[in-house]
Design a protein around this motif. Structure first.
Motif, PDB file in Angstrom:
ATOM      1  N   GLY A   1       6.900  11.015  -7.768  1.00 28.10           N
ATOM      2  CA  GLY A   1       8.169  10.287  -7.633  1.00 28.10           C
ATOM      3  C   GLY A   1       9.022  10.845  -6.513  1.00 28.10           C
ATOM      4  N   ALA A   2       9.151  12.152  -6.463  1.00 28.59           N
ATOM      5  CA  ALA A   2       9.946  12.794  -5.412  1.00 28.59           C
ATOM      6  C   ALA A   2       9.292  12.611  -4.048  1.00 28.59           C
ATOM      7  CB  ALA A   2      10.131  14.274  -5.725  1.00 28.59           C
ATOM      8  N   THR A   3       7.966  12.688  -4.010  1.00 33.86           N
ATOM      9  CA  THR A   3       7.246  12.507  -2.752  1.00 33.86           C
ATOM     10  C   THR A   3       7.463  11.101  -2.217  1.00 33.86           C
ATOM     11  OG1 THR A   3       5.570  14.146  -3.325  1.00 33.86           O
ATOM     12  CG2 THR A   3       4.946  12.499  -1.680  1.00 33.86           C
ATOM     13  N   ARG A   4       7.304  10.115  -3.080  1.00 31.74           N
ATOM     14  CA  ARG A   4       7.498   8.720  -2.664  1.00 31.74           C
ATOM     15  C   ARG A   4       8.916   8.509  -2.158  1.00 31.74           C
ATOM     16  NH1 ARG A   4       5.239   3.260  -4.788  1.00 31.74           N
ATOM     17  NH2 ARG A   4       6.774   1.834  -3.911  1.00 31.74           N
ATOM     18  N   GLN A   5       9.898   9.040  -2.886  1.00 34.68           N
ATOM     19  CA  GLN A   5      11.294   8.871  -2.468  1.00 34.68           C
ATOM     20  C   GLN A   5      11.548   9.553  -1.134  1.00 34.68           C
ATOM     21  OE1 GLN A   5      13.729   6.948  -4.214  1.00 34.68           O
ATOM     22  NE2 GLN A   5      14.581   7.151  -2.165  1.00 34.68           N
ATOM     23  N   TRP A   6      10.998  10.756  -0.960  1.00 33.30           N
ATOM     24  CA  TRP A   6      11.177  11.490   0.295  1.00 33.30           C
ATOM     25  C   TRP A   6      10.580  10.709   1.462  1.00 33.30           C
ATOM     26  CZ3 TRP A   6       8.027  13.589   4.051  1.00 33.30           C
ATOM     27  CH2 TRP A   6       8.649  14.465   4.951  1.00 33.30           C
ATOM     28  N   LEU A   7       9.366  10.212   1.300  1.00 27.57           N
ATOM     29  CA  LEU A   7       8.743   9.413   2.367  1.00 27.57           C
ATOM     30  C   LEU A   7       9.573   8.172   2.687  1.00 27.57           C
ATOM     31  CD1 LEU A   7       4.917   9.417   1.564  1.00 27.57           C
ATOM     32  CD2 LEU A   7       6.033  10.342   3.609  1.00 27.57           C
TER      33      LEU A   7
ATOM     34  N   PHE B   1      -0.185  11.310   0.044  1.00 25.18           N
ATOM     35  CA  PHE B   1       0.695  12.331   0.634  1.00 25.18           C
ATOM     36  C   PHE B   1       0.992  13.419  -0.394  1.00 25.18           C
ATOM     37  CE2 PHE B   1       4.471  14.243   2.455  1.00 25.18           C
ATOM     38  CZ  PHE B   1       4.171  14.273   3.811  1.00 25.18           C
ATOM     39  N   ASP B   2       1.138  13.045  -1.646  1.00 23.67           N
ATOM     40  CA  ASP B   2       1.345  14.034  -2.703  1.00 23.67           C
ATOM     41  C   ASP B   2       0.095  14.914  -2.850  1.00 23.67           C
ATOM     42  OD1 ASP B   2       3.323  15.018  -4.522  1.00 23.67           O
ATOM     43  OD2 ASP B   2       2.200  14.139  -6.175  1.00 23.67           O
ATOM     44  N   ASP B   3      -1.083  14.330  -2.718  1.00 24.80           N
ATOM     45  CA  ASP B   3      -2.330  15.112  -2.726  1.00 24.80           C
ATOM     46  C   ASP B   3      -2.343  16.103  -1.560  1.00 24.80           C
ATOM     47  OD1 ASP B   3      -3.176  13.599  -4.895  1.00 24.80           O
ATOM     48  OD2 ASP B   3      -4.557  12.371  -3.706  1.00 24.80           O
ATOM     49  N   TYR B   4      -1.885  15.653  -0.405  1.00 26.82           N
ATOM     50  CA  TYR B   4      -1.784  16.507   0.789  1.00 26.82           C
ATOM     51  C   TYR B   4      -0.887  17.717   0.510  1.00 26.82           C
ATOM     52  CZ  TYR B   4       0.355  17.678   5.364  1.00 26.82           C
ATOM     53  OH  TYR B   4       0.887  18.307   6.461  1.00 26.82           O
ATOM     54  N   ARG B   5       0.257  17.465  -0.086  1.00 28.40           N
ATOM     55  CA  ARG B   5       1.178  18.552  -0.424  1.00 28.40           C
ATOM     56  C   ARG B   5       0.514  19.531  -1.391  1.00 28.40           C
ATOM     57  NH1 ARG B   5       4.973  17.480  -3.415  1.00 28.40           N
ATOM     58  NH2 ARG B   5       6.352  19.143  -2.714  1.00 28.40           N
ATOM     59  N   ALA B   6      -0.176  18.998  -2.406  1.00 27.61           N
ATOM     60  CA  ALA B   6      -0.866  19.847  -3.383  1.00 27.61           C
ATOM     61  C   ALA B   6      -1.974  20.654  -2.706  1.00 27.61           C
ATOM     62  CB  ALA B   6      -1.428  19.004  -4.517  1.00 27.61           C
TER      63      ALA B   6
ATOM     64  N   ALA C   1       0.808  -1.228   0.000  1.00 30.73           N
ATOM     65  CA  ALA C   1       0.000   0.000   0.000  1.00 30.73           C
ATOM     66  C   ALA C   1       0.839   1.275   0.000  1.00 30.73           C
ATOM     67  CB  ALA C   1      -0.927   0.006   1.207  1.00 30.73           C
ATOM     68  N   PHE C   2       2.165   1.131   0.116  1.00 30.82           N
ATOM     69  CA  PHE C   2       3.012   2.327   0.252  1.00 30.82           C
ATOM     70  C   PHE C   2       2.842   3.289  -0.922  1.00 30.82           C
ATOM     71  CE2 PHE C   2       6.977   4.754  -0.084  1.00 30.82           C
ATOM     72  CZ  PHE C   2       7.008   5.333   1.175  1.00 30.82           C
ATOM     73  N   GLY C   3       2.779   2.802  -2.140  1.00 34.03           N
ATOM     74  CA  GLY C   3       2.639   3.671  -3.307  1.00 34.03           C
ATOM     75  C   GLY C   3       1.363   4.487  -3.266  1.00 34.03           C
ATOM     76  N   ALA C   4       0.244   3.854  -2.868  1.00 32.73           N
ATOM     77  CA  ALA C   4      -1.026   4.579  -2.782  1.00 32.73           C
ATOM     78  C   ALA C   4      -0.993   5.604  -1.656  1.00 32.73           C
ATOM     79  CB  ALA C   4      -2.175   3.591  -2.579  1.00 32.73           C
ATOM     80  N   VAL C   5      -0.322   5.278  -0.553  1.00 33.23           N
ATOM     81  CA  VAL C   5      -0.198   6.234   0.553  1.00 33.23           C
ATOM     82  C   VAL C   5       0.690   7.405   0.128  1.00 33.23           C
ATOM     83  CG1 VAL C   5       0.670   6.541   2.911  1.00 33.23           C
ATOM     84  CG2 VAL C   5      -0.701   4.526   2.321  1.00 33.23           C
TER      85      VAL C   5
END
Length: 147
Positions: A33-39, A19-24, A11-15
């Protein structure tokens, strides 16, 4: 359902997408991609803990927290950093469930307290936090130094 999510979970990719939606939501450019890598990096390096609320197998809310040393008590405390439920999922108890699970986990690990911050005019968040027992800390001022 509330679950703690690590980078190795399916589920990490969907989370990360949520999180990217949260940032937006807060005006940042989408960068999945950057959000996933940062998390992923934060979970590995700083011990960021990520929990998510799920409905029909999809994340519909998330919370991140850090375990922080509490030097004066020689213990730890948990600092909630992010809490987000998209508008279409609000009012269903997801944020309350995420917070309740986080407090339970912090208590189970022997943490001294759970701390969080929000904007002074976020009435909905302040009401939720107050209903769960969170209270303002008198005598402290929050300061920042932008770098």
């Amino acid at each position: 359902m509330i679950a703690w999510v690590s980078p190795s979970d399916a589920a990490f990719g969907a989370v990360a997408e949520l999180f990217d939606d949260y940032r937006a939501h807060y005006g940042q450019q989408r960068a999945y991609g950057a959000t996933r890598q940062w998390l992923q990096d934060q979970a590995a390096m700083s011990g960021l803990r990520i929990s998510a609320a799920f409905t029909a197998g999809r994340p519909c809310g998330l919370l991140t927290a850090l375990v922080v040393p509490a030097s004066l008590t020689l213990g730890t405390f948990w600092m909630i950093r992010d809490l987000y439920v998209p508008p279409e999922h609000r009012g269903r108890g997801h944020a309350r469930a995420l917070l309740t699970e986080t407090v339970s986990q912090a208590r189970a690990t022997g943490a001294r307290r759970v701390a969080l911050q929000t904007e002074h005019d976020n009435a909905a968040a302040l009401a939720l936090y107050g209903s769960l027992g969170f209270a303002p800390v008198d005598g402290y001022v929050s300061l920042n130094l932008g770098l």
